[in-house]
Design a protein around this motif. Structure first.
Motif, short mmCIF file in Angstrom:
data_model
loop_
_atom_site.label_atom_id
_atom_site.label_comp_id
_atom_site.label_asym_id
_atom_site.label_seq_id
_atom_site.Cartn_x
_atom_site.Cartn_y
_atom_site.Cartn_z
N MET A 100 0.84 -1.20 0.00
CA MET A 100 0.00 0.00 0.00
C MET A 100 0.87 1.25 0.00
SD MET A 100 -2.57 1.38 2.98
CE MET A 100 -1.21 1.62 4.11
N LYS A 101 1.87 1.25 0.85
CA LYS A 101 2.74 2.43 0.96
C LYS A 101 3.48 2.69 -0.36
CE LYS A 101 5.92 4.73 4.11
NZ LYS A 101 6.39 5.57 3.02
N ASP A 102 3.98 1.63 -0.96
CA ASP A 102 4.69 1.78 -2.24
C ASP A 102 3.77 2.41 -3.29
OD1 ASP A 102 6.91 0.67 -1.14
OD2 ASP A 102 6.64 -1.32 -2.04
N PHE A 103 2.54 1.92 -3.32
CA PHE A 103 1.57 2.47 -4.29
C PHE A 103 1.34 3.95 -4.03
CE2 PHE A 103 -2.75 3.76 -5.32
CZ PHE A 103 -2.86 3.39 -6.65
N MET A 104 1.14 4.28 -2.78
CA MET A 104 0.85 5.69 -2.45
C MET A 104 2.03 6.59 -2.78
SD MET A 104 -1.38 5.52 0.97
CE MET A 104 -2.90 4.63 0.98
N ASP A 105 3.23 6.10 -2.48
CA ASP A 105 4.42 6.90 -2.79
C ASP A 105 4.54 7.15 -4.28
OD1 ASP A 105 5.02 6.98 -0.15
OD2 ASP A 105 6.58 5.43 -0.21
N GLU A 106 4.14 6.14 -5.05
CA GLU A 106 4.31 6.24 -6.50
C GLU A 106 3.14 6.94 -7.20
OE1 GLU A 106 5.07 3.06 -10.06
OE2 GLU A 106 5.92 2.61 -8.08
N GLU A 107 1.93 6.59 -6.81
CA GLU A 107 0.74 7.04 -7.55
C GLU A 107 0.02 8.23 -6.92
OE1 GLU A 107 -0.29 5.63 -10.43
OE2 GLU A 107 1.25 4.07 -10.42
N TRP A 108 0.07 8.34 -5.61
CA TRP A 108 -0.73 9.37 -4.95
C TRP A 108 0.12 10.47 -4.33
CZ3 TRP A 108 -5.00 6.15 -1.93
CH2 TRP A 108 -5.87 5.58 -2.87
N GLU A 109 1.37 10.50 -4.66
CA GLU A 109 2.25 11.52 -4.07
C GLU A 109 1.73 12.91 -4.43
OE1 GLU A 109 6.19 11.66 -5.55
OE2 GLU A 109 6.95 12.78 -3.82
N GLY A 110 1.57 13.74 -3.43
CA GLY A 110 1.08 15.08 -3.67
C GLY A 110 -0.43 15.19 -3.61
N PHE A 111 -1.13 14.03 -3.54
CA PHE A 111 -2.60 14.05 -3.50
C PHE A 111 -3.17 13.47 -2.20
CE2 PHE A 111 -1.63 14.31 -8.00
CZ PHE A 111 -2.45 15.36 -8.37
N GLU A 112 -2.49 12.45 -1.69
CA GLU A 112 -2.93 11.85 -0.43
C GLU A 112 -1.70 11.62 0.44
OE1 GLU A 112 -5.95 11.31 0.62
OE2 GLU A 112 -6.81 12.02 -1.26
N LYS A 113 -1.86 11.82 1.74
CA LYS A 113 -0.71 11.66 2.62
C LYS A 113 -0.99 10.55 3.63
CE LYS A 113 2.45 14.54 5.30
NZ LYS A 113 2.23 14.14 6.69
N LEU A 114 -0.05 9.61 3.71
CA LEU A 114 -0.13 8.54 4.70
C LEU A 114 0.83 8.90 5.84
CD1 LEU A 114 -1.05 5.65 5.54
CD2 LEU A 114 0.92 4.79 4.26
N ASP A 115 0.27 9.35 6.94
CA ASP A 115 1.13 9.73 8.08
C ASP A 115 1.81 8.49 8.65
OD1 ASP A 115 0.50 12.44 7.92
OD2 ASP A 115 -1.30 12.19 9.14
#
Lengths: 97, 154
Positions: B90-105
């Protein structure tokens, strides 16, 4: 691996909100066609457009065999849609507004 | 955005349908889901740029509605899930695809990892995205000649 919407909620709601059978459909911001394949089979014609050339290449490559005749993709911007007035029955803003 | 909506209206037949389907920001929940049920481990943090995009979209639709270009017929909400086998995926996906749009604290990521470790072996991680779908009916197109006529009646 990322699994997106395995419950099929998006497809279910799309069909709940519009009857695509026999309709001429314009999809704005179709990208790789992820949404297109969920409704286009029953349409008379579906045209998806996007400004992302690479995404469109994937959409064309992924076109299911049974939809190759009625689904087309074009590179364009929503600011200047390259189609005549009153050409479509349904327009879809696909995660693009 | 408003100009694009006018273009869409132009290409639609009279009383044509516009379907607007899109995610809307709402600190989407991160859940650990197993055959026994699911639990919310935390929430993503909305990022200002994504919130501004949402506001711009709502503002544009309000504007075209007030102009009579489109009329809202129906609206609904539903959940759209993204699933991963592990929190790291999940974190890898967010770092790659959602960077700048969603933040995982970091604290939420830790909570997800803990919940996932404690859950059944079949547990997966998922994000529940809030989706909005709206059906609009296109209004009458006033061409330039008609607009001029209205402005300068004979």
């Amino acid at each position: 691996m990322t699994l997106k919407d395995p419950e099929g909620s998006e497809r279910k709601y799309l069909h709940k909100f519009a009857d695509f059978a026999g309709q001429r459909i314009l999809e704005i911001g179709c990208g790789e066609g992820r949404l297109t394949w969920k409704y286009a089979a029953a349409s008379a014609l579906t045209v998806g457009f996007d400004s992302d050339h690479d995404a469109l290449r994937i959409a064309r490559a992924d076109a299911p065999h049974d939809m190759q005749k009625n689904v087309h993709f074009a590179e364009a911007s929503a600011r200047d849609i390259p189609f005549a007035n009153e050409s479509f029955d349904i327009a879809i803003l696909a995660w693009s507004l | 955005m408003v100009h694009a909506l006018d273009e869409i209206r132009r290409t639609l037949k009279p009383n044509g349908v516009l379907i607007d389907i899109r995610p809307v920001e709402e600190n989407w929940p991160v859940e650990v889901n197993a055959s026994t049920g699911y639990q919310v481990a935390g929430r993503l943090t909305d990022v200002p740029i994504a919130l501004a995009d949402d506001q711009a979209a709502f503002h544009a639709m309000r504007e075209v509605e007030s102009k009579g270009w489109f009329f809202k017929e129906k609206e609904g909400e539903f959940s759209y899930f993204y699933y991963w086998d592990t929190p790291s995926e999940m974190k890898d996906f967010m770092d790659e695809e959602w960077e700048g749009f969603e933040k995982l604290d970091e604290s939420v990521f830790s909570a997800v990892k803990s919940a996932w470790t404690m859950a059944n072996a079949d547990a997966r991680v998922r994000v529940r995205v809030k989706m909005l779908i709206t059906k609009w009916i296109s209004g009458k197109i006033n061409n330039i000649a008609e607009e001029d006529e209205n402005k300068n009646p004979a």
